[in-house]
Every structure is written in structure tokens, then in C-alpha cells.
Design a protein around this motif. Structure first.
Motif, PDB file in Angstrom:
ATOM      1  N   SER A  68     -53.689  77.700 147.752  1.00 56.60           N
ATOM      2  CA  SER A  68     -52.830  77.579 146.575  1.00 56.60           C
ATOM      3  C   SER A  68     -52.840  76.164 146.036  1.00 56.60           C
ATOM      4  N   PHE A  69     -53.099  75.164 146.894  1.00 51.75           N
ATOM      5  CA  PHE A  69     -53.208  73.786 146.435  1.00 51.75           C
ATOM      6  C   PHE A  69     -54.579  73.527 145.841  1.00 51.75           C
ATOM      7  N   ARG A  70     -55.611  74.088 146.468  1.00 53.36           N
ATOM      8  CA  ARG A  70     -56.956  73.854 145.959  1.00 53.36           C
ATOM      9  C   ARG A  70     -57.160  74.478 144.591  1.00 53.36           C
ATOM     10  N   SER A  71     -56.407  75.541 144.292  1.00 55.14           N
ATOM     11  CA  SER A  71     -56.565  76.202 143.000  1.00 55.14           C
ATOM     12  C   SER A  71     -56.105  75.328 141.849  1.00 55.14           C
ATOM     13  N   LEU A  72     -55.331  74.267 142.160  1.00 51.54           N
ATOM     14  CA  LEU A  72     -54.874  73.362 141.113  1.00 51.54           C
ATOM     15  C   LEU A  72     -55.997  72.465 140.612  1.00 51.54           C
ATOM     16  N   MET A  73     -57.076  72.350 141.374  1.00 55.53           N
ATOM     17  CA  MET A  73     -58.187  71.472 141.008  1.00 55.53           C
ATOM     18  C   MET A  73     -59.380  72.335 140.636  1.00 55.53           C
ATOM     19  N   MET A  74     -59.407  72.812 139.391  1.00 62.89           N
ATOM     20  CA  MET A  74     -60.422  73.758 138.963  1.00 62.89           C
ATOM     21  C   MET A  74     -61.476  73.085 138.096  1.00 62.89           C
ATOM     22  N   LYS A  75     -62.666  73.651 138.114  1.00 63.73           N
ATOM     23  CA  LYS A  75     -63.702  73.248 137.178  1.00 63.73           C
ATOM     24  C   LYS A  75     -63.468  73.975 135.862  1.00 63.73           C
ATOM     25  N   THR A  76     -64.145  73.539 134.837  1.00 61.28           N
ATOM     26  CA  THR A  76     -63.990  74.163 133.526  1.00 61.28           C
ATOM     27  C   THR A  76     -65.337  74.670 133.024  1.00 61.28           C
ATOM     28  N   SER A  77     -65.295  75.753 132.242  1.00 60.66           N
ATOM     29  CA  SER A  77     -66.529  76.327 131.719  1.00 60.66           C
ATOM     30  C   SER A  77     -67.006  75.612 130.462  1.00 60.66           C
ATOM     31  N   ALA A  78     -66.205  74.702 129.920  1.00 63.11           N
ATOM     32  CA  ALA A  78     -66.609  73.977 128.715  1.00 63.11           C
ATOM     33  C   ALA A  78     -67.854  73.139 129.013  1.00 63.11           C
ATOM     34  N   ARG A  79     -68.872  73.289 128.198  1.00 64.60           N
ATOM     35  CA  ARG A  79     -70.154  72.613 128.444  1.00 64.60           C
ATOM     36  C   ARG A  79     -70.049  71.105 128.267  1.00 64.60           C
ATOM     37  N   ASN A  80     -69.190  70.666 127.355  1.00 67.10           N
ATOM     38  CA  ASN A  80     -69.052  69.242 127.069  1.00 67.10           C
ATOM     39  C   ASN A  80     -67.660  68.751 127.463  1.00 67.10           C
ATOM     40  N   MET A  81     -67.611  67.706 128.243  1.00 62.06           N
ATOM     41  CA  MET A  81     -66.335  67.094 128.603  1.00 62.06           C
ATOM     42  C   MET A  81     -66.489  65.579 128.556  1.00 62.06           C
ATOM     43  N   PHE A  82     -65.598  64.929 127.819  1.00 61.89           N
ATOM     44  CA  PHE A  82     -65.662  63.484 127.635  1.00 61.89           C
ATOM     45  C   PHE A  82     -64.337  62.836 128.003  1.00 61.89           C
ATOM     46  N   ARG A  83     -64.422  61.694 128.661  1.00 64.19           N
ATOM     47  CA  ARG A  83     -63.220  60.885 128.885  1.00 64.19           C
ATOM     48  C   ARG A  83     -63.022  60.014 127.648  1.00 64.19           C
ATOM     49  N   CYS A  84     -61.841  60.101 127.054  1.00 62.49           N
ATOM     50  CA  CYS A  84     -61.551  59.390 125.807  1.00 62.49           C
ATOM     51  C   CYS A  84     -60.252  58.607 125.939  1.00 62.49           C
ATOM     52  N   THR A  85     -60.022  57.750 124.958  1.00 63.36           N
ATOM     53  CA  THR A  85     -58.757  57.021 124.861  1.00 63.36           C
ATOM     54  C   THR A  85     -58.061  57.421 123.568  1.00 63.36           C
ATOM     55  N   VAL A  86     -56.775  57.699 123.663  1.00 59.62           N
ATOM     56  CA  VAL A  86     -55.997  58.084 122.478  1.00 59.62           C
ATOM     57  C   VAL A  86     -55.804  56.859 121.593  1.00 59.62           C
ATOM     58  N   GLU A  87     -56.272  56.946 120.353  1.00 61.39           N
ATOM     59  CA  GLU A  87     -56.104  55.849 119.401  1.00 61.39           C
ATOM     60  C   GLU A  87     -54.832  56.011 118.582  1.00 61.39           C
ATOM     61  N   LYS A  88     -54.554  57.257 118.189  1.00 64.13           N
ATOM     62  CA  LYS A  88     -53.427  57.478 117.293  1.00 64.13           C
ATOM     63  C   LYS A  88     -52.991  58.932 117.372  1.00 64.13           C
ATOM     64  N   ILE A  89     -51.707  59.172 117.204  1.00 64.06           N
ATOM     65  CA  ILE A  89     -51.178  60.529 117.165  1.00 64.06           C
ATOM     66  C   ILE A  89     -50.392  60.687 115.869  1.00 64.06           C
ATOM     67  N   VAL A  90     -50.774  61.669 115.072  1.00 64.13           N
ATOM     68  CA  VAL A  90     -50.091  61.952 113.812  1.00 64.13           C
ATOM     69  C   VAL A  90     -49.331  63.267 113.981  1.00 64.13           C
ATOM     70  N   ASP A  91     -48.015  63.194 113.976  1.00 63.95           N
ATOM     71  CA  ASP A  91     -47.188  64.375 114.201  1.00 63.95           C
ATOM     72  C   ASP A  91     -46.942  65.154 112.921  1.00 63.95           C
ATOM     73  N   GLY A  92     -47.006  66.476 113.029  1.00 66.98           N
ATOM     74  CA  GLY A  92     -46.627  67.368 111.950  1.00 66.98           C
ATOM     75  C   GLY A  92     -45.415  68.176 112.377  1.00 66.98           C
ATOM     76  N   ALA A  93     -45.074  69.179 111.587  1.00 61.32           N
ATOM     77  CA  ALA A  93     -43.895  69.980 111.907  1.00 61.32           C
ATOM     78  C   ALA A  93     -44.097  70.772 113.194  1.00 61.32           C
ATOM     79  N   VAL A  94     -45.310  71.317 113.391  1.00 61.39           N
ATOM     80  CA  VAL A  94     -45.605  72.123 114.576  1.00 61.39           C
ATOM     81  C   VAL A  94     -46.742  71.513 115.399  1.00 61.39           C
ATOM     82  N   ASN A  95     -47.799  71.082 114.698  1.00 60.37           N
ATOM     83  CA  ASN A  95     -48.975  70.540 115.376  1.00 60.37           C
ATOM     84  C   ASN A  95     -49.070  69.026 115.220  1.00 60.37           C
ATOM     85  N   SER A  96     -49.881  68.435 116.071  1.00 56.29           N
ATOM     86  CA  SER A  96     -50.165  67.002 115.997  1.00 56.29           C
ATOM     87  C   SER A  96     -51.668  66.802 115.954  1.00 56.29           C
TER      88      SER A  96
END
Length: 261
Positions: free
Chosen positions: A115-143
């Protein structure tokens, strides 16, 4: 040199399989030889190398494609440092995991280690990048979350405001951007017209692999980062993109998935 995980794969963490591949590149001096040593196909080995380079600020492997019988490769200083550091960490984690499983097995609540190991899963997404958040623009529901990817290339992701809060995203924070290869639309850089796609990542084609129905095209985005796109073979034939040519990947902001450690 201090090992730092960078800002920018098949989507997977650095595990034992990636460490073996990294060590094989160091020991054998080529991707093809490293692939044979760890039991991978030549393409799977290159995919693993690209994924590792995408997950760190500096490339871990420097090399050139040269077919199944050619092309040399070696570890950069960052690759040497990462291999050394992760080997030490892996040994420590193995000892910790053994102690944890022993304690869990003795627990009166009988918590399963799985049950602990299941928390560390791989992902099927072909592309994964480590990024840094530059800016967050908030809307009424989405950002809209603006991300620094590599060499002046940026990504925009549209997620709910609740997701921003749940992930703890803020300016300067690091996160992963996941993009399924089937979500990527390709176009020649010199023939690209106006488009509604929020993201436009341009690079050089470094691989074009055809299947019976689909084709996989990989772009070098710079800074050691690559992006893979899966398109129909008919579309690939119509585009005629060959290694060395410039192309752009178009990605809707709503199709960029964000994750944190």
C-alpha cells in the motif's frame, strides 16, 4: 560537483533500470553496446537516455546517434555525479525499506507494504519535464500556470484553481509537466501559421521511426531536452520531416498535466 535535480521522460523516476543503463553507457562507451548489456533495444535505450536528460538541469549523457552499430556516448560530469549519488541513495533506501517492511509486518493493524509502494507510481505519459513555475494567472475556476522549460522555451498549463492549491504551486516552485505523445501536433517550423495551440516548442528532428500505422518523431528542444510525438504514418509521410530538419510541436495548454513530488 554537487548533484542537483534540474528543471526539466518516458515518465519514470530514476530507478534501478535507469541506473544500470547509465552505468552501461559509462562502461561501454556507446548506446548500442549499453543497450545490449542491459537487455534493451537500441531505441528503448535512447528513450531511457532522453528521459534522464529531460529530468535533470544538465544532460547526463552526451552522444550521437549513429545507427545500431555506430555512434559513441559518454557520461557528462553531471552523469558521473548522479550515478554515484543515486547508487549511494539506492543502498540506503534498500536498508530503510527492509526495516520498514519488518515494522509493518509486526504492526497490529497489519498494514501492507504494497500500500505504500503504490504511492510511487510510474506514468504512461511519454514526455515528462521538470520545470519551474514562472507565473500563475488565476481565473474564476481555472488557472494558467506558466512554466520555464529550457533555453527560453516555456510551457503553459491550464488547471483548476483547486489543483494549484492541492499541488502547492507558486512562483519559483518546481513541478513536473507531463505530455502524452499523442497530444502533440507537429508542423515544419518554416511553414507554421497562426494556431490556437497555447504552446509552441520548436526544435530539431533527431529521430523518425515509422510503424505500420503510426510514426514517432523526436525533437531536440535544446538544453538536453527532447520531446516525442506520435502521429499517423500518413501524416508523417505528408510532413516529410527528416533528422536534422526544424519542426515545432503544438500542445494545447489544457493537455499539459502537472505533478509534484
Amino acid at each position: 560537483m554537487t548533484v542537483q535535480r534540474g528543471r526539466g521522460g518516458r515518465g519514470a523516476r530514476m530507478g534501478a533500470d535507469r541506473l544500470r543503463l547509465l552505468a552501461a553507457v559509462r562502461d561501454h562507451g556507446s548506446i548500442s553496446a549499453a543497450a545490449r548489456a542491459v537487455g534493451l533495444s537500441y531505441k528503448a535505450a535512447w528513450d531511457g537516455v532522453n528521459a534522464m536528460n529531460n529530468l535533470f538541469g544538465a544532460p547526463l549523457v552526451a552522444g550521437q546517434t549513429g545507427g545500431k552499430n555506430g555512434g559513441g556516448a559518454s557520461l557528462t560530469q553531471a552523469g558521473e555525479d548522479v550515478l554515484s549519488a543515486f547508487s549511494s541513495v539506492e543502498a540506503e533506501l534498500a536498508r530503510f525499506a527492509a526495516r520498514l517492511e519488518k515494522r509493518l509486518s509486526e504492526s497490529s493493524t497489519q498494514i501492507s507494504p504494497a500500500s505504500f509502494r503504490s504511492l510511487m507510481m510510474k506514468t504512461s505519459a511519454r514526455n515528462m519535464f521538470r520545470c519551474t513555475v514562472e507565473k500563475i494567472v488565476d481565473g474564476a475556476v481555472n488557472s494558467e500556470v506558466l512554466l520555464d522549460l529550457t533555453d527560453g522555451q516555456r510551457l503553459a498549463a491550464i488547471v483548476t484553481r483547486q489543483s494549484v492549491a492541492d499541488l502547492g504551486l507558486e512562483e519559483g516552485a518546481e513541478c513536473f509537466a507531463l505530455i502524452k505523445s499523442s497530444f502533440v501536433i507537429l508542423a515544419p517550423e518554416d511553414g507554421l501559421s497562426k494556431t490556437s495551440a497555447r504552446n509552441r516548442l520548436c526544435g530539431t528532428v533527431i529521430a523518425h521511426d515509422d510503424g505500420a500505422v503510426n510514426s514517432e518523431i523526436t525533437l531536440d528542444l535544446g538544453g538536453g531536452k527532447t520531446l516525442a510525438a506520435i502521429i499517423t504514418k500518413d501524416s508523417a509521410d505528408a510532413l516529410g520531416l527528416k533528422p536534422g530538419e526544424r519542426a515545432c510541436a503544438l500542445i494545447k495548454a489544457s493537455q499539459v498535466i502537472l505533478a509534484v513530488e
